[in-house]
Design an enzyme around this catalytic site. Structure first.
Site, PDB file in Angstrom:
ATOM      1  N   SER A  33      22.923 -19.021 -19.624  1.00 16.51           N
ATOM      2  CA  SER A  33      23.144 -19.257 -18.202  1.00 16.51           C
ATOM      3  C   SER A  33      22.012 -20.130 -17.670  1.00 16.51           C
ATOM      4  O   SER A  33      20.863 -19.994 -18.089  1.00 16.51           O
ATOM      5  CB  SER A  33      23.179 -17.935 -17.434  1.00 16.51           C
ATOM      6  OG  SER A  33      23.404 -18.157 -16.050  1.00 16.51           O
ATOM      7  N   LYS A  90      27.094 -11.862 -21.344  1.00 20.21           N
ATOM      8  CA  LYS A  90      27.283 -13.088 -20.564  1.00 20.21           C
ATOM      9  C   LYS A  90      28.626 -13.059 -19.822  1.00 20.21           C
ATOM     10  O   LYS A  90      28.730 -13.549 -18.691  1.00 20.21           O
ATOM     11  CB  LYS A  90      27.223 -14.304 -21.494  1.00 20.21           C
ATOM     12  CG  LYS A  90      27.495 -15.660 -20.822  1.00 20.21           C
ATOM     13  CD  LYS A  90      26.534 -15.962 -19.689  1.00 20.21           C
ATOM     14  CE  LYS A  90      26.488 -17.423 -19.293  1.00 20.21           C
ATOM     15  NZ  LYS A  90      27.751 -18.082 -19.036  1.00 20.21           N
ATOM     16  N   GLY A 138      24.134 -28.815 -23.492  1.00 23.29           N
ATOM     17  CA  GLY A 138      23.492 -29.081 -24.768  1.00 23.29           C
ATOM     18  C   GLY A 138      22.464 -30.196 -24.721  1.00 23.29           C
ATOM     19  O   GLY A 138      21.396 -30.106 -25.325  1.00 23.29           O
ATOM     20  N   GLU A 141      29.045 -13.102 -11.170  1.00 20.43           N
ATOM     21  CA  GLU A 141      28.895 -14.400 -10.491  1.00 20.43           C
ATOM     22  C   GLU A 141      30.135 -14.723  -9.660  1.00 20.43           C
ATOM     23  O   GLU A 141      30.026 -15.168  -8.508  1.00 20.43           O
ATOM     24  CB  GLU A 141      28.658 -15.481 -11.547  1.00 20.43           C
ATOM     25  CG  GLU A 141      28.623 -16.900 -11.040  1.00 20.43           C
ATOM     26  CD  GLU A 141      28.653 -17.877 -12.199  1.00 20.43           C
ATOM     27  OE1 GLU A 141      29.612 -18.669 -12.278  1.00 20.43           O
ATOM     28  OE2 GLU A 141      27.724 -17.842 -13.034  1.00 20.43           O
ATOM     29  N   HIS A 200      28.080 -10.993 -16.821  1.00 20.74           N
ATOM     30  CA  HIS A 200      27.271 -11.818 -15.913  1.00 20.74           C
ATOM     31  C   HIS A 200      28.164 -12.765 -15.123  1.00 20.74           C
ATOM     32  O   HIS A 200      28.040 -12.898 -13.905  1.00 20.74           O
ATOM     33  CB  HIS A 200      26.238 -12.594 -16.735  1.00 20.74           C
ATOM     34  CG  HIS A 200      25.609 -13.764 -16.039  1.00 20.74           C
ATOM     35  ND1 HIS A 200      26.254 -14.982 -15.892  1.00 20.74           N
ATOM     36  CD2 HIS A 200      24.393 -13.920 -15.476  1.00 20.74           C
ATOM     37  CE1 HIS A 200      25.468 -15.819 -15.249  1.00 20.74           C
ATOM     38  NE2 HIS A 200      24.332 -15.206 -14.987  1.00 20.74           N
ATOM     39  N   ASN A 201      29.087 -13.438 -15.819  1.00 22.23           N
ATOM     40  CA  ASN A 201      29.946 -14.401 -15.140  1.00 22.23           C
ATOM     41  C   ASN A 201      30.944 -13.721 -14.210  1.00 22.23           C
ATOM     42  O   ASN A 201      31.300 -14.265 -13.164  1.00 22.23           O
ATOM     43  CB  ASN A 201      30.680 -15.263 -16.168  1.00 22.23           C
ATOM     44  CG  ASN A 201      29.787 -16.341 -16.752  1.00 22.23           C
ATOM     45  OD1 ASN A 201      28.568 -16.210 -16.736  1.00 22.23           O
ATOM     46  ND2 ASN A 201      30.382 -17.383 -17.285  1.00 22.23           N
TER      47      ASN A 201
END
Length: 308
Positions: A114, A166, A12, A173, A169-170
Protein backbone atom coordinates in the site's frame (compact mmCIF):
# COMPACT_ATOMS: atom_id res chain seq x y z
CA UNK A 1 21.55 -7.50 -2.30
CA UNK A 2 20.13 -8.12 -5.76
CA UNK A 3 16.51 -8.18 -6.84
CA UNK A 4 14.64 -8.81 -10.05
CA UNK A 5 11.46 -6.74 -10.38
CA UNK A 6 8.78 -7.68 -12.92
CA UNK A 7 6.36 -4.87 -13.78
CA UNK A 8 7.53 -1.25 -13.81
CA UNK A 9 4.22 0.61 -13.92
CA UNK A 10 2.95 3.23 -11.47
CA UNK A 11 3.88 1.16 -8.43
CA UNK A 12 6.71 -1.04 -9.68
CA UNK A 13 8.68 1.76 -11.31
CA UNK A 14 8.68 3.85 -8.14
CA UNK A 15 9.55 0.81 -6.03
CA UNK A 16 12.59 0.18 -8.22
CA UNK A 17 13.84 3.70 -7.60
CA UNK A 18 13.27 3.57 -3.84
CA UNK A 19 15.10 0.24 -3.53
CA UNK A 20 18.00 1.58 -5.57
CA UNK A 21 18.20 4.66 -3.38
CA UNK A 22 18.74 2.29 -0.44
CA UNK A 23 21.81 0.85 -2.17
CA UNK A 24 20.39 -2.41 -3.46
CA UNK A 25 20.72 -3.63 -7.05
CA UNK A 26 17.46 -3.91 -9.00
CA UNK A 27 17.14 -5.44 -12.46
CA UNK A 28 13.70 -4.57 -13.78
CA UNK A 29 11.69 -6.13 -16.56
CA UNK A 30 8.65 -4.66 -18.26
CA UNK A 31 7.01 -5.40 -21.59
CA UNK A 32 7.53 -1.72 -22.31
CA UNK A 33 11.21 -1.83 -23.23
CA UNK A 34 11.54 1.91 -22.67
CA UNK A 35 11.10 1.19 -18.96
CA UNK A 36 12.93 -2.12 -18.81
CA UNK A 37 16.47 -3.03 -17.72
CA UNK A 38 16.25 -6.39 -19.49
CA UNK A 39 14.85 -7.75 -22.73
CA UNK A 40 12.82 -10.58 -21.16
CA UNK A 41 12.44 -12.60 -17.95
CA UNK A 42 15.33 -14.90 -18.82
CA UNK A 43 17.63 -11.92 -19.36
CA UNK A 44 16.51 -10.38 -16.07
CA UNK A 45 17.21 -13.58 -14.12
CA UNK A 46 20.54 -13.95 -15.92
CA UNK A 47 21.63 -10.52 -14.71
CA UNK A 48 21.20 -11.60 -11.07
CA UNK A 49 24.76 -12.88 -10.68
CA UNK A 50 25.47 -12.84 -6.92
CA UNK A 51 26.56 -16.31 -5.77
CA UNK A 52 26.27 -15.77 -2.00
CA UNK A 53 22.49 -15.34 -1.89
CA UNK A 54 19.34 -16.77 -3.46
CA UNK A 55 17.94 -15.07 -6.53
CA UNK A 56 14.91 -12.97 -5.56
CA UNK A 57 12.23 -11.88 -8.01
CA UNK A 58 9.42 -9.51 -7.01
CA UNK A 59 6.35 -9.66 -9.29
CA UNK A 60 4.25 -6.46 -9.63
CA UNK A 61 1.88 -7.22 -12.50
CA UNK A 62 -1.93 -7.20 -12.97
CA UNK A 63 -3.80 -10.16 -11.52
CA UNK A 64 -4.44 -11.78 -14.90
CA UNK A 65 -0.70 -11.84 -15.70
CA UNK A 66 0.59 -13.34 -12.45
CA UNK A 67 0.16 -17.04 -13.26
CA UNK A 68 1.97 -16.89 -16.62
CA UNK A 69 4.85 -14.94 -15.05
CA UNK A 70 5.19 -17.35 -12.12
CA UNK A 71 5.07 -20.35 -14.45
CA UNK A 72 7.89 -18.91 -16.55
CA UNK A 73 9.93 -18.01 -13.47
CA UNK A 74 9.56 -21.56 -12.16
CA UNK A 75 11.56 -22.70 -15.21
CA UNK A 76 14.23 -20.01 -14.84
CA UNK A 77 14.96 -20.07 -11.10
CA UNK A 78 16.73 -22.70 -8.99
CA UNK A 79 15.99 -24.43 -5.68
CA UNK A 80 16.31 -21.97 -2.81
CA UNK A 81 15.43 -18.94 -4.93
CA UNK A 82 12.48 -16.76 -3.89
CA UNK A 83 9.46 -15.29 -5.69
CA UNK A 84 7.49 -12.45 -4.08
CA UNK A 85 4.01 -11.69 -5.37
CA UNK A 86 3.41 -8.01 -4.56
CA UNK A 87 0.32 -7.57 -6.71
CA UNK A 88 -3.29 -7.39 -5.55
CA UNK A 89 -3.73 -11.14 -5.77
CA UNK A 90 -6.59 -13.01 -4.19
CA UNK A 91 -5.24 -14.68 -1.05
CA UNK A 92 -6.82 -18.01 -1.94
CA UNK A 93 -4.51 -18.24 -4.98
CA UNK A 94 -1.33 -17.92 -2.90
CA UNK A 95 -1.33 -21.49 -1.57
CA UNK A 96 -1.64 -22.87 -5.10
CA UNK A 97 1.19 -20.71 -6.40
CA UNK A 98 3.40 -21.56 -3.44
CA UNK A 99 2.83 -25.28 -4.08
CA UNK A 100 3.62 -24.85 -7.78
CA UNK A 101 6.96 -23.22 -6.98
CA UNK A 102 7.72 -25.65 -4.14
CA UNK A 103 7.76 -28.50 -6.67
CA UNK A 104 10.94 -26.85 -8.02
CA UNK A 105 12.29 -26.03 -4.56
CA UNK A 106 11.53 -22.31 -5.03
CA UNK A 107 10.14 -20.36 -2.07
CA UNK A 108 7.14 -18.07 -2.24
CA UNK A 109 6.11 -14.96 -0.28
CA UNK A 110 2.93 -12.95 -0.77
CA UNK A 111 3.21 -9.26 0.02
CA UNK A 112 0.38 -6.76 -0.02
CA UNK A 113 1.70 -3.28 -0.86
CA UNK A 114 0.00 0.00 0.00
CA UNK A 115 1.23 3.49 -0.75
CA UNK A 116 0.09 4.27 -4.27
CA UNK A 117 1.98 6.75 -6.39
CA UNK A 118 3.27 8.48 -3.22
CA UNK A 119 5.15 5.41 -2.01
CA UNK A 120 8.46 6.38 -3.56
CA UNK A 121 8.60 9.47 -1.35
CA UNK A 122 6.73 8.27 1.76
CA UNK A 123 7.52 4.57 1.76
CA UNK A 124 5.20 1.60 1.30
CA UNK A 125 3.21 -0.30 3.89
CA UNK A 126 4.03 -3.99 3.46
CA UNK A 127 1.93 -6.96 4.63
CA UNK A 128 3.73 -10.26 4.08
CA UNK A 129 2.90 -13.94 4.29
CA UNK A 130 5.42 -16.78 4.31
CA UNK A 131 7.79 -18.71 6.54
CA UNK A 132 9.92 -16.76 9.00
CA UNK A 133 13.27 -17.81 7.52
CA UNK A 134 12.38 -16.60 4.04
CA UNK A 135 10.93 -13.35 5.38
CA UNK A 136 14.18 -12.80 7.31
CA UNK A 137 16.22 -13.24 4.12
CA UNK A 138 14.13 -10.57 2.41
CA UNK A 139 14.24 -7.97 5.20
CA UNK A 140 16.85 -5.72 3.47
CA UNK A 141 14.34 -5.29 0.60
CA UNK A 142 11.42 -4.69 2.95
CA UNK A 143 13.43 -2.19 4.98
CA UNK A 144 14.29 -0.30 1.79
CA UNK A 145 10.63 -0.04 0.80
CA UNK A 146 8.86 0.62 4.11
CA UNK A 147 8.57 4.06 5.71
CA UNK A 148 11.29 5.05 8.15
CA UNK A 149 10.53 4.20 11.75
CA UNK A 150 8.76 1.45 13.63
CA UNK A 151 5.64 1.01 11.53
CA UNK A 152 4.78 0.07 7.95
CA UNK A 153 5.71 -3.62 7.91
CA UNK A 154 4.09 -6.78 9.23
CA UNK A 155 4.86 -10.46 8.83
CA UNK A 156 1.17 -11.29 8.97
CA UNK A 157 1.47 -15.08 9.04
CA UNK A 158 1.69 -18.05 6.72
CA UNK A 159 1.46 -17.90 2.92
CA UNK A 160 -1.73 -16.03 2.01
CA UNK A 161 -1.81 -13.95 5.19
CA UNK A 162 -0.17 -10.97 3.51
CA UNK A 163 -2.71 -10.69 0.73
CA UNK A 164 -5.57 -11.42 3.14
CA UNK A 165 -4.42 -8.54 5.35
CA UNK A 166 -4.07 -6.22 2.35
CA UNK A 167 -7.55 -7.24 1.18
CA UNK A 168 -9.05 -6.23 4.53
CA UNK A 169 -7.01 -3.00 4.42
CA UNK A 170 -8.57 -2.18 1.05
CA UNK A 171 -12.05 -3.00 2.31
CA UNK A 172 -11.54 -0.54 5.16
CA UNK A 173 -10.26 1.99 2.63
CA UNK A 174 -13.51 1.61 0.66
CA UNK A 175 -15.58 2.40 3.75
CA UNK A 176 -13.50 5.41 4.87
CA UNK A 177 -13.59 6.93 1.39
CA UNK A 178 -17.33 6.40 1.21
CA UNK A 179 -17.85 8.22 4.52
CA UNK A 180 -15.81 11.23 3.37
CA UNK A 181 -17.66 11.21 0.05
CA UNK A 182 -21.09 11.18 1.63
CA UNK A 183 -20.03 14.00 3.95
CA UNK A 184 -18.91 15.98 0.89
CA UNK A 185 -22.27 15.50 -0.82
CA UNK A 186 -24.18 16.54 2.31
CA UNK A 187 -22.09 19.68 2.79
CA UNK A 188 -22.45 20.57 -0.89
CA UNK A 189 -26.23 20.29 -0.59
CA UNK A 190 -26.43 22.61 2.44
CA UNK A 191 -26.85 26.31 1.54
CA UNK A 192 -25.73 27.26 5.04
CA UNK A 193 -22.14 26.11 4.40
CA UNK A 194 -20.12 28.72 2.49
CA UNK A 195 -16.97 26.71 1.68
CA UNK A 196 -16.87 22.94 1.60
CA UNK A 197 -13.10 22.81 0.85
CA UNK A 198 -12.37 24.95 3.90
CA UNK A 199 -14.56 22.72 6.04
CA UNK A 200 -12.64 19.62 4.96
CA UNK A 201 -9.35 21.48 5.41
CA UNK A 202 -10.26 22.41 8.98
CA UNK A 203 -10.62 18.73 9.89
CA UNK A 204 -6.98 17.95 9.09
CA UNK A 205 -5.70 18.93 12.54
CA UNK A 206 -7.15 18.21 15.96
CA UNK A 207 -10.08 16.05 14.86
CA UNK A 208 -10.62 12.32 15.28
CA UNK A 209 -11.26 11.86 11.53
CA UNK A 210 -7.96 13.29 10.30
CA UNK A 211 -6.12 10.95 7.92
CA UNK A 212 -4.05 10.79 4.76
CA UNK A 213 -7.22 10.12 2.77
CA UNK A 214 -8.65 13.35 4.19
CA UNK A 215 -5.49 15.17 3.06
CA UNK A 216 -5.96 13.76 -0.43
CA UNK A 217 -9.61 14.80 -0.46
CA UNK A 218 -8.55 18.35 0.40
CA UNK A 219 -5.98 18.27 -2.41
CA UNK A 220 -8.68 17.21 -4.86
CA UNK A 221 -11.04 19.98 -3.71
CA UNK A 222 -8.30 22.59 -4.08
CA UNK A 223 -7.86 21.49 -7.68
CA UNK A 224 -11.61 21.36 -8.43
CA UNK A 225 -13.78 22.98 -5.74
CA UNK A 226 -17.09 21.32 -6.67
CA UNK A 227 -15.54 18.34 -8.51
CA UNK A 228 -17.19 19.55 -11.70
CA UNK A 229 -14.35 18.21 -13.86
CA UNK A 230 -14.53 14.65 -12.64
CA UNK A 231 -17.08 12.00 -13.41
CA UNK A 232 -18.80 10.24 -10.51
CA UNK A 233 -17.68 6.75 -11.51
CA UNK A 234 -15.45 4.47 -9.43
CA UNK A 235 -14.36 0.95 -10.36
CA UNK A 236 -13.88 -1.76 -7.80
CA UNK A 237 -10.59 -3.53 -8.46
CA UNK A 238 -11.55 -6.77 -6.69
CA UNK A 239 -10.37 -6.44 -3.09
CA UNK A 240 -13.65 -4.96 -1.83
CA UNK A 241 -15.62 -7.86 -3.29
CA UNK A 242 -13.17 -10.39 -1.85
CA UNK A 243 -13.41 -8.76 1.58
CA UNK A 244 -17.18 -9.06 1.60
CA UNK A 245 -17.00 -12.65 0.33
CA UNK A 246 -14.50 -13.58 3.06
CA UNK A 247 -16.74 -11.94 5.65
CA UNK A 248 -19.66 -14.05 4.45
CA UNK A 249 -17.54 -17.23 4.62
CA UNK A 250 -16.41 -16.38 8.17
CA UNK A 251 -19.82 -15.08 9.31
CA UNK A 252 -18.35 -11.69 10.21
CA UNK A 253 -20.65 -8.66 9.75
CA UNK A 254 -19.07 -5.91 7.62
CA UNK A 255 -22.02 -3.62 6.80
CA UNK A 256 -19.98 -0.45 6.20
CA UNK A 257 -17.56 -2.17 3.82
CA UNK A 258 -20.40 -3.96 2.01
CA UNK A 259 -22.34 -0.72 1.61
CA UNK A 260 -19.30 1.08 0.21
CA UNK A 261 -18.82 -1.69 -2.36
CA UNK A 262 -22.45 -1.49 -3.46
CA UNK A 263 -22.12 2.30 -3.69
CA UNK A 264 -19.43 1.80 -6.33
CA UNK A 265 -21.85 -0.35 -8.30
CA UNK A 266 -24.38 2.48 -8.02
CA UNK A 267 -21.80 4.90 -9.42
CA UNK A 268 -22.08 3.16 -12.78
CA UNK A 269 -25.76 4.00 -13.02
CA UNK A 270 -25.80 7.75 -12.34
CA UNK A 271 -23.40 10.65 -11.84
CA UNK A 272 -23.32 10.97 -8.06
CA UNK A 273 -21.56 13.82 -6.18
CA UNK A 274 -20.38 11.29 -3.60
CA UNK A 275 -18.87 9.16 -6.36
CA UNK A 276 -17.11 12.23 -7.72
CA UNK A 277 -15.41 12.46 -4.33
CA UNK A 278 -14.47 8.76 -4.38
CA UNK A 279 -13.06 9.10 -7.90
CA UNK A 280 -11.12 12.23 -6.89
CA UNK A 281 -9.49 10.47 -3.90
CA UNK A 282 -8.60 7.40 -5.98
CA UNK A 283 -6.94 9.67 -8.53
CA UNK A 284 -4.96 11.43 -5.80
CA UNK A 285 -3.40 8.32 -4.25
CA UNK A 286 -3.38 5.88 -7.14
CA UNK A 287 -2.82 8.00 -10.22
CA UNK A 288 -6.06 6.72 -11.77
CA UNK A 289 -7.16 8.63 -14.82
CA UNK A 290 -9.78 11.29 -14.15
CA UNK A 291 -12.84 10.86 -16.36
CA UNK A 292 -14.60 14.18 -16.80
CA UNK A 293 -18.12 14.81 -18.00
CA UNK A 294 -16.64 16.02 -21.27
CA UNK A 295 -14.81 12.70 -21.74
CA UNK A 296 -16.24 10.91 -24.84
CA UNK A 297 -16.00 7.62 -22.96
CA UNK A 298 -18.37 9.00 -20.31
CA UNK A 299 -21.48 8.27 -22.33
CA UNK A 300 -20.25 4.94 -23.65
CA UNK A 301 -19.54 3.09 -20.40
CA UNK A 302 -21.89 0.09 -20.05
CA UNK A 303 -24.27 0.78 -17.16
CA UNK A 304 -24.35 -1.69 -14.29
CA UNK A 305 -21.57 -3.85 -15.71
CA UNK A 306 -19.30 -5.26 -12.96
CA UNK A 307 -15.61 -4.55 -13.32
CA UNK A 308 -13.19 -6.60 -11.24
Amino acid sequence: MELGLVGLGKMGGNMRERIREAGLTVIGYDRDQALSDSKDLADMVGQLTATDQPKVVWVMVPVQAIDPVITELSELLSPGDIVIDGGNSRWTDDTRRAAQLAEKGIKFVDCGVSGGVWGKENGYALMCGGDAETIGTLMPIFEALKPEGEFGFVHAGQVGAGHFTKMVHNGIEYAIMQAYAEGFELLEAADIVDSVPEAFDSWREGTVIRSWLLDLMVNALKEDTHLDKIRGYADDSGEGRWTVEAAIDLAVPVPAIAASLFARFASRQEDSPAMKAIAAMRNQFGGHAVKGAEDPSYASVPKGKPNS
